[in-house]
Design an enzyme around this catalytic site. Structure first.
Site, PDB file in Angstrom:
ATOM      1  N   ASN A   9       0.887  -1.117   0.173  1.00  0.00           N
ATOM      2  CA  ASN A   9       0.099  -0.128   0.013  1.00  0.00           C
ATOM      3  C   ASN A   9       0.812   1.161   0.002  1.00  0.00           C
ATOM      4  O   ASN A   9       1.465   1.492   0.944  1.00  0.00           O
ATOM      5  CB  ASN A   9      -0.776   0.124   1.188  1.00  0.00           C
ATOM      6  N   TRP A  10       0.971   1.839  -1.141  1.00  0.00           N
ATOM      7  CA  TRP A  10       1.942   3.094  -1.406  1.00  0.00           C
ATOM      8  C   TRP A  10       1.265   4.167  -0.759  1.00  0.00           C
ATOM      9  O   TRP A  10       1.854   5.295  -0.507  1.00  0.00           O
ATOM     10  CB  TRP A  10       2.271   3.294  -2.691  1.00  0.00           C
ATOM     11  N   LYS A  11       0.094   4.122  -0.478  1.00  0.00           N
ATOM     12  CA  LYS A  11      -0.607   5.349   0.348  1.00  0.00           C
ATOM     13  C   LYS A  11      -0.471   6.674  -0.715  1.00  0.00           C
ATOM     14  O   LYS A  11      -0.210   6.438  -1.984  1.00  0.00           O
ATOM     15  CB  LYS A  11      -0.072   5.619   1.767  1.00  0.00           C
ATOM     16  N   HIS A  97      -9.472   1.189   4.853  1.00  0.00           N
ATOM     17  CA  HIS A  97      -8.297   1.346   5.642  1.00  0.00           C
ATOM     18  C   HIS A  97      -8.532   2.253   6.808  1.00  0.00           C
ATOM     19  O   HIS A  97      -9.348   3.121   6.799  1.00  0.00           O
ATOM     20  CB  HIS A  97      -7.333   1.940   4.879  1.00  0.00           C
ATOM     21  N   GLU A  99      -6.873   4.640   7.928  1.00  0.00           N
ATOM     22  CA  GLU A  99      -6.503   6.195   7.434  1.00  0.00           C
ATOM     23  C   GLU A  99      -7.900   6.577   6.660  1.00  0.00           C
ATOM     24  O   GLU A  99      -8.024   7.922   7.001  1.00  0.00           O
ATOM     25  CB  GLU A  99      -5.360   6.313   6.688  1.00  0.00           C
ATOM     26  N   GLU A 164      -5.318  -4.870  10.689  1.00  0.00           N
ATOM     27  CA  GLU A 164      -4.407  -3.782  10.720  1.00  0.00           C
ATOM     28  C   GLU A 164      -4.548  -3.298  12.159  1.00  0.00           C
ATOM     29  O   GLU A 164      -5.400  -2.140  12.277  1.00  0.00           O
ATOM     30  CB  GLU A 164      -4.432  -2.632   9.560  1.00  0.00           C
ATOM     31  N   GLY A 170       2.535   2.237  10.916  1.00  0.00           N
ATOM     32  CA  GLY A 170       3.407   3.512  10.758  1.00  0.00           C
ATOM     33  C   GLY A 170       4.353   3.818  12.090  1.00  0.00           C
ATOM     34  O   GLY A 170       4.982   4.660  12.276  1.00  0.00           O
ATOM     35  N   SER A 209       3.405  -2.169  10.340  1.00  0.00           N
ATOM     36  CA  SER A 209       4.799  -2.108  10.669  1.00  0.00           C
ATOM     37  C   SER A 209       5.549  -3.326  10.129  1.00  0.00           C
ATOM     38  O   SER A 209       6.540  -4.036  11.003  1.00  0.00           O
ATOM     39  CB  SER A 209       5.166  -1.991  12.130  1.00  0.00           C
TER      40      SER A 209
HETATM   41  P1  13P Z   1       3.036   0.396   7.748  1.00  0.00           P
HETATM   42  O1  13P Z   1       3.447  -0.761   7.027  1.00  0.00           O
HETATM   43  O2  13P Z   1       3.821   1.559   7.324  1.00  0.00           O
HETATM   44  O3  13P Z   1       2.963   0.275   9.307  1.00  0.00           O
HETATM   45  O4  13P Z   1       1.676   0.764   7.192  1.00  0.00           O
HETATM   46  C1  13P Z   1       0.552  -0.392   7.176  1.00  0.00           C
HETATM   47  C2  13P Z   1      -0.642  -0.045   6.536  1.00  0.00           C
HETATM   48  O5  13P Z   1      -1.430   0.783   6.874  1.00  0.00           O
HETATM   49  C3  13P Z   1      -0.854  -0.804   5.210  1.00  0.00           C
HETATM   50  O6  13P Z   1      -1.958  -0.538   4.760  1.00  0.00           O
END
Ligand code: 13P
Length: 249
Positions: A9-11, A97, A99, A164, A170, A209
């Site tokens: 997931n490159w966000k 997600h 976020e 998650e 993160g 993470s």
């Molecule tokens: P990280 O791997 O940066 O913790 O992010 C996880 C995530 O939100 C994947 O969708």
């Protein structure tokens, strides 16, 4: 036995050139040393799907999006319909997600509606669930996940569930193997309760993470079918290490 899957997931990171370069590095490495039996998906920002579609076509790397609208067309300024994603070669879509739940106030019902419409369009939804730090501290992890599963996954759900924990995203602090094992067992039981036999074979991923160092341990958990990777998926070397850490099943 279900096929393991590693999703990047490159966000909201990287411009076109960065993403094209990253995709090429992953494709080239997998062409040289195939990761047989592992599905690999990368989810770039919307604006790069048209660029990456042709680049990933006929490679072992599939393309996912990070969201979609619940409707397939109409007056929804700024939104993206599921068919617009498939039109560009997208096969997967991350939905719900944390976020998006946080930044766009998405609730379980929104996620469920999006999931229905993604499935109708032929996309594989990757539906995210997870408790916050407060919910964890107050002993509400299972209640939270139970409600999210019930509320976010529609009847006939045919997709992937990503666990998650919000506090692990993160932060560099992945959940422990023991916690993941126990929580995934709870999620599995809920899926079977909701979907019967079909719930037995739905894939469950862990995200939060995951990195090159902890991936092997996490991916060795028997009922963890793969990982949803954020930060480490932006670094081709780390992402490839994670892909190659999937145990043969
Ligand atoms: P990280 O791997 O940066 O913790 O992010 C996880 C995530 O939100 C994947 O969708």
């Amino acid at each position: 036995m279900s096929t393991p899957i590693i999703v990047g997931n490159w966000k909201m990171n990287g411009l076109s050139a960065d993403s094209a370069d990253r995709a090429k590095q992953i494709v080239d490495s997998l062409a040289t040393v195939p990761a047989a039996g592992v599905e690999v998906v990368v989810c770039p920002p919307f604006t790069q799907l048209a660029l990456l579609g042709p680049l990933l076509k006929d490679t072992p790397v599939a393309m996912g999006a990070q969201d979609c609208h619940k409707d397939d067309k109409g007056a929804h300024t700024g939104d993206i319909a599921p068919s617009m994603l498939t039109d560009l070669g997208t096969t997967h879509v991350i939905l719900g997600h944390s976020e998006r739940r946080r930044d766009h106030e998405e609730v379980d019902e929104t996620v469920r509606e999006k999931t229905v419409s993604a499935m109708k369009a032929g996309l594989t939804p990757i539906v995210c669930i997870g408790e916050t730090e407060d919910q964890r501290q107050s002993g509400q992890t299972e209640d939270t996940l139970g409600w999210q599963i019930k509320g976010s996954l529609p009847d006939g759900f045919a997709g992937i569930v990503a666990y998650e924990p919000v506090w692990a995203i993160g932060t560099g602090l992945a959940a422990t193997i023991e916690d993941i094992t126990n929580t995934v067992a709870f999620i599995r039981a809920e899926l079977v309760r909701q979907f019967g036999d079909a719930g037995k074979s739905l894939r469950i991923l862990y995200g939060g993470s995951v990195d090159a160092n902890n991936a092997a341990g996490i991916l060795a958990i028997p009922d963890v079918a793969g990982a949803l990777v954020g930060g480490a998926s932006l670094k081709p070397d780390a992402f490839l290490t994670i892909i190659r850490a999937v145990p043969a099943r």
